[in-house]
Scaffold this motif. Structure first.
Motif, mmCIF file in Angstrom:
data_model
loop_
_atom_site.group_PDB
_atom_site.id
_atom_site.type_symbol
_atom_site.label_atom_id
_atom_site.label_comp_id
_atom_site.label_asym_id
_atom_site.label_seq_id
_atom_site.Cartn_x
_atom_site.Cartn_y
_atom_site.Cartn_z
ATOM 1 N N LEU A 457 -33.454 -28.570 -15.166
ATOM 2 C CA LEU A 457 -32.766 -29.548 -16.002
ATOM 3 C C LEU A 457 -31.510 -28.856 -16.510
ATOM 4 N N ALA A 458 -30.351 -29.401 -16.204
ATOM 5 C CA ALA A 458 -29.113 -28.677 -16.476
ATOM 6 C C ALA A 458 -28.037 -29.571 -17.065
ATOM 7 N N GLN A 459 -27.110 -28.921 -17.781
ATOM 8 C CA GLN A 459 -25.842 -29.511 -18.192
ATOM 9 C C GLN A 459 -24.757 -28.612 -17.617
ATOM 10 N N GLY A 460 -24.092 -29.075 -16.570
ATOM 11 C CA GLY A 460 -23.159 -28.215 -15.874
ATOM 12 C C GLY A 460 -23.911 -27.042 -15.277
ATOM 13 N N SER A 461 -23.428 -25.815 -15.521
ATOM 14 C CA SER A 461 -24.102 -24.617 -15.013
ATOM 15 C C SER A 461 -25.133 -24.069 -15.983
ATOM 16 N N HIS A 462 -25.173 -24.649 -17.183
ATOM 17 C CA HIS A 462 -26.157 -24.205 -18.173
ATOM 18 C C HIS A 462 -27.495 -24.869 -17.882
ATOM 19 N N VAL A 463 -28.466 -24.076 -17.469
ATOM 20 C CA VAL A 463 -29.801 -24.595 -17.165
ATOM 21 C C VAL A 463 -30.625 -24.588 -18.449
ATOM 22 N N LEU A 464 -30.986 -25.771 -18.903
ATOM 23 C CA LEU A 464 -31.745 -25.900 -20.147
ATOM 24 C C LEU A 464 -33.210 -25.551 -19.944
ATOM 25 N N TRP A 465 -33.738 -25.919 -18.758
ATOM 26 C CA TRP A 465 -35.177 -25.683 -18.503
ATOM 27 C C TRP A 465 -35.368 -25.378 -17.033
ATOM 28 N N ILE A 466 -35.928 -24.211 -16.744
ATOM 29 C CA ILE A 466 -36.422 -23.896 -15.402
ATOM 30 C C ILE A 466 -37.848 -24.417 -15.384
ATOM 31 N N VAL A 467 -38.049 -25.567 -14.763
ATOM 32 C CA VAL A 467 -39.303 -26.313 -14.919
ATOM 33 C C VAL A 467 -40.505 -25.469 -14.507
ATOM 34 N N GLY A 468 -41.458 -25.394 -15.416
ATOM 35 C CA GLY A 468 -42.657 -24.610 -15.173
ATOM 36 C C GLY A 468 -42.524 -23.168 -15.591
ATOM 37 N N TYR A 469 -41.311 -22.765 -16.032
ATOM 38 C CA TYR A 469 -41.091 -21.364 -16.376
ATOM 39 C C TYR A 469 -40.513 -21.205 -17.782
ATOM 40 N N ARG A 470 -39.217 -21.412 -17.973
ATOM 41 C CA ARG A 470 -38.602 -21.013 -19.229
ATOM 42 C C ARG A 470 -37.557 -22.006 -19.698
ATOM 43 N N LEU A 471 -37.496 -22.156 -21.046
ATOM 44 C CA LEU A 471 -36.414 -22.877 -21.683
ATOM 45 C C LEU A 471 -35.282 -21.916 -21.991
ATOM 46 N N SER A 472 -34.068 -22.389 -21.876
ATOM 47 C CA SER A 472 -32.918 -21.620 -22.333
ATOM 48 C C SER A 472 -32.933 -21.568 -23.859
ATOM 49 N N ALA A 473 -32.488 -20.442 -24.413
ATOM 50 C CA ALA A 473 -32.406 -20.341 -25.868
ATOM 51 C C ALA A 473 -31.475 -21.408 -26.428
ATOM 52 N N GLY A 474 -30.521 -21.852 -25.642
ATOM 53 C CA GLY A 474 -29.595 -22.887 -26.084
ATOM 54 C C GLY A 474 -30.220 -24.254 -26.172
ATOM 55 N N ALA A 475 -31.473 -24.403 -25.702
ATOM 56 C CA ALA A 475 -32.143 -25.697 -25.756
ATOM 57 C C ALA A 475 -33.279 -25.720 -26.768
ATOM 58 N N ARG A 476 -33.575 -24.581 -27.359
ATOM 59 C CA ARG A 476 -34.724 -24.494 -28.251
ATOM 60 C C ARG A 476 -34.456 -25.160 -29.598
ATOM 61 N N LEU A 477 -35.532 -25.599 -30.231
ATOM 62 C CA LEU A 477 -35.430 -26.245 -31.529
ATOM 63 C C LEU A 477 -35.092 -25.220 -32.606
ATOM 64 N N SER A 478 -34.345 -25.668 -33.594
ATOM 65 C CA SER A 478 -34.044 -24.839 -34.761
ATOM 66 C C SER A 478 -34.616 -25.519 -36.002
ATOM 67 N N GLU A 479 -34.464 -24.867 -37.143
ATOM 68 C CA GLU A 479 -35.026 -25.425 -38.362
ATOM 69 C C GLU A 479 -34.405 -26.772 -38.710
ATOM 70 N N ASP A 480 -33.119 -26.943 -38.385
ATOM 71 C CA ASP A 480 -32.435 -28.183 -38.774
ATOM 72 C C ASP A 480 -32.442 -29.253 -37.682
ATOM 73 N N THR A 481 -33.200 -29.026 -36.602
ATOM 74 C CA THR A 481 -33.273 -30.022 -35.523
ATOM 75 C C THR A 481 -33.890 -31.313 -36.054
ATOM 76 N N LYS A 482 -33.197 -32.427 -35.853
ATOM 77 C CA LYS A 482 -33.683 -33.724 -36.319
ATOM 78 C C LYS A 482 -34.242 -34.580 -35.182
ATOM 79 N N THR A 483 -33.617 -34.464 -33.995
ATOM 80 C CA THR A 483 -34.034 -35.281 -32.851
ATOM 81 C C THR A 483 -34.401 -34.370 -31.686
ATOM 82 N N VAL A 484 -35.537 -34.663 -31.044
ATOM 83 C CA VAL A 484 -35.963 -33.859 -29.904
ATOM 84 C C VAL A 484 -35.966 -34.732 -28.657
ATOM 85 N N LEU A 485 -35.731 -34.097 -27.528
ATOM 86 C CA LEU A 485 -35.892 -34.740 -26.224
ATOM 87 C C LEU A 485 -37.184 -34.198 -25.628
ATOM 88 N N GLN A 486 -38.182 -35.047 -25.528
ATOM 89 C CA GLN A 486 -39.470 -34.632 -24.945
ATOM 90 C C GLN A 486 -39.439 -34.899 -23.453
#
Length: 512
Positions: A457-486
């Motif tokens: 799952l990607a935005q341009g060359s930034h891969v948000l999720w290598i499916v079945g393996y790892r999330l990019s740190a740029g896609a992880r939730l933070s304390e102030d996250t209000k909306t999530v994409l499940q």
């Protein structure tokens, strides 16, 4: 009880104990005209009315013994005619079959015989095919398999029921069969080749089993069969345990030609006893292809792949029987059926088309990814992905399994796409550094043949999720996250994780 009643009672017991025949069944009997098959047909005829089944018979003319074989066929037709049992003669050219298949006459005759019986049974709609193997036949089989170096399966002897094939006389001694025929006043045909030592079974019968019965124990055949029964039970138990092990520890995947492949972790497999490992290997092969030609040598070759050999390289491979291949890569054994040349070309074309498809982006319709909207579903690489936007509930735990993820929707900028890897792809590490997807896959020891199959799952060359393996740190939730994409990946159980149904027919429980 006289010999007639004893044999009839023994066959009745076999039929009931092993559920060989049901009321209303049509049973096709292999009738050679020899004493064993004549006895079998006579006993089944006597039981047919009592147990509510009907009979038909087939005689296979092997094209070997000239006029003598012609006489066997005529005898069978005449006998069945006198008993009102339908009978046909099938003609097989065994010498030609033996030459073309590079088999002995004995092997070719057996193969052709079962082929003809199967075709006859299918044509008539017979549920069962009955053959006349008896106790001594079973003992000879056990001894022959022992001399050939068979495992427990071969030492377990013949099975009373093997698919549609049944052996009602398997517990009946040859002496009892002969006495039955004499008491009933039945004649039979004598095959002169049964007395010759040109066939392996004849040598075992005349010189080994015969000697054991005469010089050691009259019940030698019965005792061999009893031991075979115990070994068969042990083999059945170990096969069942191996299947359970594979269900828990094995990873089943789709192969490039539309088939499947099985992956086993070498270190996990090493923890099992060597004897049990052979069963795991055999069951892995059985799930892909027949075990007919799988020998101890083949199993040993797979076991050798598990050894860590200096200088052997990360990837090794062995080819087994019937197109099975086993390879080792990064601590995993992969069992896969090799495609034939035509299949390889077809698979190559399929992979080429898939590669061309992967050049296309599968964009996510962001206009539909609003809180409260119906989930967006995309089929990619044969798997289904479901995405939905939702208000974050901080009382709910972030999913930790491999195939359901929450992504920080507040941070997403630009169009989302599902695709496979491309040059320049990267993920963000927690310290803000970039890491190429290629480097990540190498470090995770993902086999090179699988890397182009992994969904991203990607935005341009930034891969948000290598499916079945790892999330990019740029896609992880933070304390102030209000909306999530499940995001969920469906399409079957993978690596012991989610078990979800196809979202086209409704979704499973939502991960919290």
């Amino acid at each position: 009880m006289d010999s007639v009643g004893a044999v009839t009672g023994q066959v009745r017991k076999m039929i009931l104990d092993y559920s060989m025949i049901r009321t209303g069944d049509l049973v096709a009997v292999g009738l050679s005209g020899g004493q064993d098959s004549v006895c079998l047909l006579s006993v089944l005829r006597a039981l047919s009315e009592e147990m509510g089944f009907t009979l038909a018979a087939l005689h296979v003319h092997h094209g070997i013994r000239g006029s003598e074989a012609d006489g066997d066929a005529l005898f069978c037709l005449t006998l069945c005619g006198s008993w009102g049992i339908p009978c046909e003669v099938a003609y097989a050219d065994v010498p030609t079959a033996a030459a073309s298949g590079k088999q002995s006459l004995e092997e070719a005759a057996r193969t052709e015989r079962y082929r003809c019986l199967s075709e006859y049974g299918n044509r008539l709609g017979a549920r069962r095919i009955a053959v006349a193997h008896h106790q001594e036949d079973n003992a000879e089989t056990v001894l022959w398999n022992l001399f050939r170096g068979s495992g427990l399966k071969g030492l377990g002897g013949m099975e009373p029921v093997n698919g549609c094939l049944i052996r009602p006389l398997l517990n009946t001694p040859r002496e009892a069969i002969l006495e039955y025929l004499q008491r009933e006043g039945l004649s039979w045909r004598q095959d002169a080749t049964n007395e010759e030592d040109g066939y392996t079974r004849n040598r075992i019968r005349h010189h080994i089993l015969g000697y054991a019965k005469e010089e050691l124990n009259r019940q030698a055949a019965a005792h061999i069969c009893h031991a075979a029964g115990l070994l068969s039970q042990a083999d059945t138990y170990l096969c069942r345990q191996a299947r359970h092990w594979l269900a828990e520890q094995g990873h089943e995947e789709k192969s490039g030609d539309g088939g499947k492949k099985i992956r086993l972790d070498v270190n996990t497999l090493r923890q099992e006893e060597e004897f049990f490992r052979t069963y795991i290997i055999r069951e892995a092969c059985r799930s892909l292809e027949s075990l007919t030609d799988l020998s101890q040598r083949h199993v040993a070759a797979v076991q050798a792949l598990m050894e860590d050999r200096p200088g052997a390289g990360a990837c090794r491979q062995v080819r087994l029987a019937r197109g099975l291949e086993v390879s080792r890569s990064y601590g995993m054994l992969c069992f896969e059926r090799a495609a034939g040349q035509g299949e390889k070309r077809a698979a190559g074309e399929k992979q080429k088309r898939a590669a061309e498809e992967c050049l296309k982006e599968y964009p996510v319709d962001e206009n539909r990814l609003t809180v409260g909207a119906e989930p967006v579903r995309i089929c990619f690489g044969g798997e289904w992905f479901e995405m939905r936007a939702k208000i974050r509930d901080k009382t709910k735990k972030i999913p930790t399994n491999r195939y359901t993820k929450w992504i920080n929707y507040d941070r997403l900028k630009g169009p989302l796409v599902l695709r496979t890897r491309r040059v320049g792809d990267y993920i963000l590490l927690p310290d803000g550094r970039k890491k190429t997807v290629k480097s990540y896959m190498i470090d995770e020891k993902i086999p090179s043949v699988r890397r182009d199959e992994v969904a991203l799952l990607a935005q341009g060359s930034h891969v948000l999720w290598i499916v079945g393996y790892r999330l990019s740190a740029g896609a992880r939730l933070s304390e102030d996250t209000k909306t999530v994409l499940q995001i969920k990946r469906y399409g079957g159980k993978k690596d012991g994780e989610d078990s979800c149904i196809d979202p086209r027919g409704g979704c499973g429980q939502e991960d919290q």
